[in-house]
Scaffold this active site. Structure first.
Site, mmCIF file in Angstrom:
data_model
loop_
_atom_site.group_PDB
_atom_site.id
_atom_site.type_symbol
_atom_site.label_atom_id
_atom_site.label_comp_id
_atom_site.label_asym_id
_atom_site.label_seq_id
_atom_site.Cartn_x
_atom_site.Cartn_y
_atom_site.Cartn_z
ATOM 1 N N ASN A 1 0.710 -0.944 -0.001
ATOM 2 C CA ASN A 1 0.104 -0.200 0.177
ATOM 3 C C ASN A 1 0.922 1.187 -0.143
ATOM 4 O OD1 ASN A 1 -1.818 2.007 0.462
ATOM 5 N ND2 ASN A 1 -2.421 1.427 2.628
ATOM 6 N N TRP A 2 1.019 1.770 -1.204
ATOM 7 C CA TRP A 2 2.047 2.837 -1.265
ATOM 8 C C TRP A 2 1.599 4.058 -0.623
ATOM 9 C CZ3 TRP A 2 4.078 2.695 -7.249
ATOM 10 C CH2 TRP A 2 4.892 1.551 -7.161
ATOM 11 N N LYS A 3 0.246 4.412 -0.314
ATOM 12 C CA LYS A 3 -0.369 5.403 0.164
ATOM 13 C C LYS A 3 -0.213 6.661 -0.693
ATOM 14 C CE LYS A 3 0.002 3.469 4.782
ATOM 15 N NZ LYS A 3 -0.341 3.314 5.994
ATOM 16 N N HIS B 1 -9.575 1.513 4.490
ATOM 17 C CA HIS B 1 -8.412 1.912 5.534
ATOM 18 C C HIS B 1 -8.572 2.778 6.397
ATOM 19 C CE1 HIS B 1 -4.354 2.776 6.359
ATOM 20 N NE2 HIS B 1 -3.854 1.726 5.777
ATOM 21 N N GLU C 1 -7.035 5.292 7.544
ATOM 22 C CA GLU C 1 -6.700 6.533 7.157
ATOM 23 C C GLU C 1 -7.891 6.981 6.449
ATOM 24 O OE1 GLU C 1 -2.937 5.681 5.281
ATOM 25 O OE2 GLU C 1 -2.343 5.146 7.265
ATOM 26 N N GLU D 1 -5.745 -4.585 10.506
ATOM 27 C CA GLU D 1 -4.862 -3.796 10.742
ATOM 28 C C GLU D 1 -5.193 -2.855 11.897
ATOM 29 O OE1 GLU D 1 -2.550 -2.432 6.886
ATOM 30 O OE2 GLU D 1 -4.386 -1.328 6.920
ATOM 31 N N GLY E 1 2.177 2.466 10.840
ATOM 32 C CA GLY E 1 3.357 3.509 10.597
ATOM 33 C C GLY E 1 3.957 3.870 11.976
ATOM 34 N N SER F 1 2.991 -2.007 10.458
ATOM 35 C CA SER F 1 4.419 -2.099 10.738
ATOM 36 C C SER F 1 4.875 -3.470 10.582
ATOM 37 C CB SER F 1 4.671 -1.782 12.220
ATOM 38 O OG SER F 1 4.516 -0.060 12.490
HETATM 39 P P1 PGA Z 1 2.620 0.160 7.702
HETATM 40 O O1 PGA Z 1 1.341 0.532 6.799
HETATM 41 O O2 PGA Z 1 3.132 -1.038 7.272
HETATM 42 O O3 PGA Z 1 3.597 1.474 7.235
HETATM 43 O O4 PGA Z 1 2.437 0.193 9.096
HETATM 44 C C1 PGA Z 1 0.512 -0.666 6.754
HETATM 45 C C2 PGA Z 1 -0.924 0.209 6.099
HETATM 46 O O5 PGA Z 1 -1.351 1.085 6.545
HETATM 47 O O6 PGA Z 1 -1.426 -0.533 5.206
#
Ligand code: PGA
Length: 249
Positions: free
Chosen positions: A9-11, A94, A96, A166, A172, A212
């Protein structure tokens, strides 16, 4: 046997040229993976990256899609548009998107239906925030997220969903759920699916861990019977790290 998967997931990272460079590196390095490999890229990268990855086992995901079919929704990108790029998956729900863009279970339900109607396979994210984990209500949280956005689906359509557990406190942050914490809640999620759709559907559902997850901890997370792979943020932005995680699956 259910599908094992490592999805990136490059965001909101990588401009088009940088994204093309990363996808090119991955194409060279990932030739015969033993699991499904997916990269989730920003919308504007999709068409180019899908073209670039023709002939590669790597599949492409959008990170979102609109909750409306088409029309006067300035700035939105529909599931049909995503599918027309050649992308096969769509990350939805997600944390976010839920936290910063106020995506409710009802909105996500619409997005899932539109993704499915356009032949996209949703990678649907669920998970509790830190305060919910501290209050030990993570099971209730994931249950209501599943009921709110997915359990309206037929068993056939539910079978097209990949879940990603998640924990928001792990995304993150460098804090990872322990392998035991991941296994416990993945098994619980699978039991909810079994209660709703039956044991076979539950056994066939791919449940990824995200938060993470990196090249150092992936193997011990993936060693758990109910952890079918990972949804990888930060570590998916570096080809060597992402390929090491694929190798750990
Ligand atoms: P992360 O993100 O690996 O940077 O913790 C995972 C995600 O949000 O899918």
């Amino acid at each position: 046997m259910r599908t094992k998967m490592v999805a990136g997931n490059w965001k909101m990272n990588k401009n088009l040229q940088e994204g093309v460079a990363l996808a090119t590196e991955l194409k060279e390095q990932v030739k015969n993976p033993t699991c499904e490999v997916v990269i989730g890229t920003p919308f504007i990268h999709l068409a180019t990256v899908c073209e670039l990855l023709k002939g590669s086992p790597i599949k492409v995901a959008a990170e979102n899609c609109a909750d409306k079919e088409k029309g006067a929704y300035t700035g939105e990108v529909s599931a049909e548009m995503v599918a027309s790029t050649g992308a096969q998956y769509c990350i939805l729900g997600h944390s976010e998107r839920r936290a910063y863009y106020h995506e409710t279970p009802e909105i996500l339900k619409e997005k899932v239906l539109l993704a499915l109607a356009n032949g996209l396979k949703p990678i649907f994210c669920i998970g509790e925030v830190k305060e919910e984990r501290e209050a030990n209500i993570q099971n209730e949280v994931v249950k209501s997220q599943l009921e709110g956005s997915l359990f309206n689906l037929s068993a056939e359509d539910f079978g097209k969903i990949t879940l990603a557990y998640e924990p928001v406190w792990a995304i993150g942050t460098g804090l990872t759920a322990t392998p035991a914490q991941a296994q416990e809640i993945h098994a619980y999620i699978r039991s909810l699916i079994a209660a709703k759709y039956g044991e076979q559907v539950a056994q066939d559902t791919t449940i990824l861990y995200g938060g993470s997850c990196n090249e150092k901890n992936a193997a011990e997370l993936f060693a758990n019977p109910d952890v079918d792979g990972g949804l990888i943020g930060g570590a998916s932005l570096v080809a060597e790290k992402f390929t090491a995680i694929i190798a750990a699956r």
